[in-house]
Design a protein around this motif. Structure first.
Motif, PDB file in Angstrom:
ATOM      1  N   SER A   1     -14.243  33.780  20.157  1.00  0.00           N
ATOM      2  CA  SER A   1     -14.031  32.333  20.297  1.00  0.00           C
ATOM      3  C   SER A   1     -13.155  32.032  21.512  1.00  0.00           C
ATOM      4  N   VAL A   2     -13.631  31.109  22.314  1.00  0.00           N
ATOM      5  CA  VAL A   2     -12.954  30.792  23.576  1.00  0.00           C
ATOM      6  C   VAL A   2     -12.704  29.290  23.656  1.00  0.00           C
ATOM      7  N   ALA A   3     -11.525  28.916  24.127  1.00  0.00           N
ATOM      8  CA  ALA A   3     -11.267  27.505  24.442  1.00  0.00           C
ATOM      9  C   ALA A   3     -11.199  27.399  25.965  1.00  0.00           C
ATOM     10  N   LEU A   4     -12.097  26.608  26.523  1.00  0.00           N
ATOM     11  CA  LEU A   4     -12.218  26.517  27.980  1.00  0.00           C
ATOM     12  C   LEU A   4     -11.348  25.414  28.561  1.00  0.00           C
ATOM     13  N   ALA A   5     -10.940  25.619  29.818  1.00  0.00           N
ATOM     14  CA  ALA A   5     -10.170  24.590  30.540  1.00  0.00           C
ATOM     15  C   ALA A   5     -11.132  23.700  31.313  1.00  0.00           C
ATOM     16  N   GLY A   6     -10.706  22.476  31.548  1.00  0.00           N
ATOM     17  CA  GLY A   6     -11.480  21.578  32.408  1.00  0.00           C
ATOM     18  C   GLY A   6     -10.854  21.553  33.789  1.00  0.00           C
ATOM     19  N   GLY A   7     -11.102  20.490  34.513  1.00  0.00           N
ATOM     20  CA  GLY A   7     -10.547  20.386  35.863  1.00  0.00           C
ATOM     21  C   GLY A   7     -11.384  21.160  36.852  1.00  0.00           C
ATOM     22  N   ASN A   8     -10.805  21.428  37.990  1.00  0.00           N
ATOM     23  CA  ASN A   8     -11.556  21.995  39.103  1.00  0.00           C
ATOM     24  C   ASN A   8     -11.425  23.522  39.221  1.00  0.00           C
ATOM     25  N   THR A   9     -10.235  24.035  38.984  1.00  0.00           N
ATOM     26  CA  THR A   9      -9.984  25.467  39.242  1.00  0.00           C
ATOM     27  C   THR A   9     -10.934  26.401  38.488  1.00  0.00           C
ATOM     28  N   PRO A  10     -11.203  26.177  37.187  1.00  0.00           N
ATOM     29  CA  PRO A  10     -12.048  27.143  36.482  1.00  0.00           C
ATOM     30  C   PRO A  10     -13.538  27.048  36.798  1.00  0.00           C
ATOM     31  N   ARG A  11     -13.936  25.987  37.515  1.00  0.00           N
ATOM     32  CA  ARG A  11     -15.360  25.803  37.837  1.00  0.00           C
ATOM     33  C   ARG A  11     -15.977  27.084  38.407  1.00  0.00           C
ATOM     34  N   ARG A  12     -15.290  27.694  39.348  1.00  0.00           N
ATOM     35  CA  ARG A  12     -15.820  28.912  39.984  1.00  0.00           C
ATOM     36  C   ARG A  12     -15.905  30.082  38.993  1.00  0.00           C
ATOM     37  N   VAL A  13     -14.964  30.122  38.057  1.00  0.00           N
ATOM     38  CA  VAL A  13     -14.993  31.187  37.045  1.00  0.00           C
ATOM     39  C   VAL A  13     -16.274  31.056  36.223  1.00  0.00           C
ATOM     40  N   TYR A  14     -16.590  29.825  35.828  1.00  0.00           N
ATOM     41  CA  TYR A  14     -17.787  29.601  35.017  1.00  0.00           C
ATOM     42  C   TYR A  14     -19.045  29.927  35.825  1.00  0.00           C
ATOM     43  N   GLU A  15     -19.036  29.534  37.091  1.00  0.00           N
ATOM     44  CA  GLU A  15     -20.205  29.857  37.941  1.00  0.00           C
ATOM     45  C   GLU A  15     -20.390  31.365  38.029  1.00  0.00           C
ATOM     46  N   LEU A  16     -19.283  32.068  38.220  1.00  0.00           N
ATOM     47  CA  LEU A  16     -19.375  33.525  38.335  1.00  0.00           C
ATOM     48  C   LEU A  16     -19.909  34.152  37.056  1.00  0.00           C
ATOM     49  N   LEU A  17     -19.447  33.666  35.911  1.00  0.00           N
ATOM     50  CA  LEU A  17     -19.900  34.229  34.633  1.00  0.00           C
ATOM     51  C   LEU A  17     -21.407  34.100  34.461  1.00  0.00           C
ATOM     52  N   ALA A  18     -21.992  33.130  35.151  1.00  0.00           N
ATOM     53  CA  ALA A  18     -23.440  32.918  35.043  1.00  0.00           C
ATOM     54  C   ALA A  18     -24.222  33.670  36.124  1.00  0.00           C
ATOM     55  N   THR A  19     -23.539  34.458  36.940  1.00  0.00           N
ATOM     56  CA  THR A  19     -24.238  35.222  37.981  1.00  0.00           C
ATOM     57  C   THR A  19     -24.696  36.573  37.431  1.00  0.00           C
ATOM     58  N   GLU A  20     -25.626  37.204  38.161  1.00  0.00           N
ATOM     59  CA  GLU A  20     -26.152  38.520  37.753  1.00  0.00           C
ATOM     60  C   GLU A  20     -25.016  39.515  37.540  1.00  0.00           C
ATOM     61  N   ARG A  21     -23.986  39.400  38.367  1.00  0.00           N
ATOM     62  CA  ARG A  21     -22.873  40.352  38.287  1.00  0.00           C
ATOM     63  C   ARG A  21     -22.194  40.348  36.915  1.00  0.00           C
ATOM     64  N   PHE A  22     -22.125  39.183  36.300  1.00  0.00           N
ATOM     65  CA  PHE A  22     -21.371  39.070  35.044  1.00  0.00           C
ATOM     66  C   PHE A  22     -22.218  38.785  33.799  1.00  0.00           C
ATOM     67  N   LYS A  23     -23.272  37.981  33.940  1.00  0.00           N
ATOM     68  CA  LYS A  23     -23.854  37.416  32.718  1.00  0.00           C
ATOM     69  C   LYS A  23     -24.472  38.450  31.777  1.00  0.00           C
ATOM     70  N   HIS A  24     -24.933  39.585  32.322  1.00  0.00           N
ATOM     71  CA  HIS A  24     -25.543  40.601  31.456  1.00  0.00           C
ATOM     72  C   HIS A  24     -24.498  41.452  30.740  1.00  0.00           C
ATOM     73  N   ARG A  25     -23.257  41.282  31.134  1.00  0.00           N
ATOM     74  CA  ARG A  25     -22.192  42.071  30.495  1.00  0.00           C
ATOM     75  C   ARG A  25     -21.624  41.352  29.263  1.00  0.00           C
ATOM     76  N   VAL A  26     -22.135  40.170  28.992  1.00  0.00           N
ATOM     77  CA  VAL A  26     -21.632  39.374  27.863  1.00  0.00           C
ATOM     78  C   VAL A  26     -22.733  39.233  26.822  1.00  0.00           C
ATOM     79  N   GLU A  27     -22.383  39.436  25.558  1.00  0.00           N
ATOM     80  CA  GLU A  27     -23.344  39.209  24.479  1.00  0.00           C
ATOM     81  C   GLU A  27     -23.177  37.747  24.051  1.00  0.00           C
ATOM     82  N   TRP A  28     -23.937  36.875  24.686  1.00  0.00           N
ATOM     83  CA  TRP A  28     -23.685  35.439  24.554  1.00  0.00           C
ATOM     84  C   TRP A  28     -23.857  34.932  23.128  1.00  0.00           C
ATOM     85  N   ALA A  29     -24.738  35.599  22.353  1.00  0.00           N
ATOM     86  CA  ALA A  29     -24.958  35.132  20.974  1.00  0.00           C
ATOM     87  C   ALA A  29     -23.696  35.293  20.128  1.00  0.00           C
ATOM     88  N   GLN A  30     -22.781  36.135  20.624  1.00  0.00           N
ATOM     89  CA  GLN A  30     -21.552  36.413  19.874  1.00  0.00           C
ATOM     90  C   GLN A  30     -20.383  35.529  20.325  1.00  0.00           C
TER      91      GLN A  30
END
Ligand code: 6PG
Length: 244
Positions: A39-68
């Motif tokens: 369970s994650v509580a996400l921040a809003g604003g501008n700074t984390p935007r890039r973190v979220y974009e990165l998590l959705a890239t090939e480099r990161f997204k396959h390393r996460v079991e999103w259903a969990q």
């Protein structure tokens, strides 16, 4: 003053974002194969935007079991979910729409309703998810800091800062026409891991101040985030860290 050991300084905002994305992936990995959910509580604003974009890239997204993964929000602005100021809209565009996370795992705060009612609804949602607990216990919380020392939608001087029982509250930043909805201090303080992301020279003075506790001074909201039994880390760029 020596920089506190839980403060990590990065040359660039991109390196900071990569480090935050790496933490997300590492912490989530600990849940693979477990019946528990991440369970994650996400921040809003501008700074984390890039973190979220990165998590959705090939480099990161396959390393996460999103259903969990269950995504919650630390705060929301009182606007509809497709409004440019909506935190949900930002996370939807950068992350949710780009990774295979089931819709039922995304728990947005309703920004378009009556703020107090929406706060109550979100609290009920959290109580269902964290059934049987006195307080929710997020596995991971991302937060930012405003130049005034606010975090999530907990602003200096707001009564919500002293809340001891509610999990979620409506707040109104001074001088703003819009209400916001925020998790309260005790909720953040029950998290297993809290990560602040701070970048930019305009935050340097405040960062130096909040990391050096001064006796007698009214604590800023960010200073009230002190996990009872969890970890607290700050990822900052060199511009924000220039006065440390
Ligand atoms: C929001 C927040 C807020 C934010 C800070 C820092 O919804 O805006 O959650 O507390 O984290 O204002 O924002 P920046 O990182 O964009 O400076």
């Amino acid at each position: 003053m020596e920089k506190p050991s839980n403060v990590f300084v990065f040359e660039t905002a991109e390196q900071l974002a990569i480090a935050a994305a790496e933490r997300f992936v590492d912490y989530e990995y600990a849940f693979h194969g477990e019946p528990d959910r991440f369970s994650v509580a996400l921040a809003g604003g501008n700074t984390p935007r890039r973190v979220y974009e990165l998590l959705a890239t090939e480099r990161f997204k396959h390393r996460v079991e999103w259903a969990q993964v269950d995504l919650f929000f630390g705060d929301e602005r009182c606007v509809p979910p497709d409004h440019p100021e909506s935190n949900y809209a930002m996370v939807y565009e950068t992350l949710i729409s780009r990774v295979p996370i089931p819709a039922k795992n995304v728990h947005r705060i309703i920004g378009e309703g009556n703020p107090d009612e929406s706060a109550k609804l979100y609290e009920n949602q959290l109580k269902t998810f964290f059934a049987g607990r006195t307080w929710p216990c997020f596995d991971f919380v991302l937060l930012g800091m405003g130049a005034d020392g606010h975090t999530a939608s907990l602003f200096p001087g707001d009564a919500a800062l002293n809340e001891k029982t509610k999990w979620v509250m409506a707040t109104r930043p001074e001088g703003s026409k819009r209400a916001r909805i925020t998790l309260t201090v005790p909720v953040f303080n029950r998290a297993a891991r809290v990560l602040f992301l701070v970048k930019g020279a305009e935050k340097a003075e405040r960062l130096a101040q909040v990391l050096r506790p001064q006796s007698g001074a009214e604590p800023k909201p960010v200073q009230m985030i002190q996990p009872v039994d969890g970890s607290l880390e700050w990822l900052v760029d060199t511009a924000a860290a220039s006065l440390l």
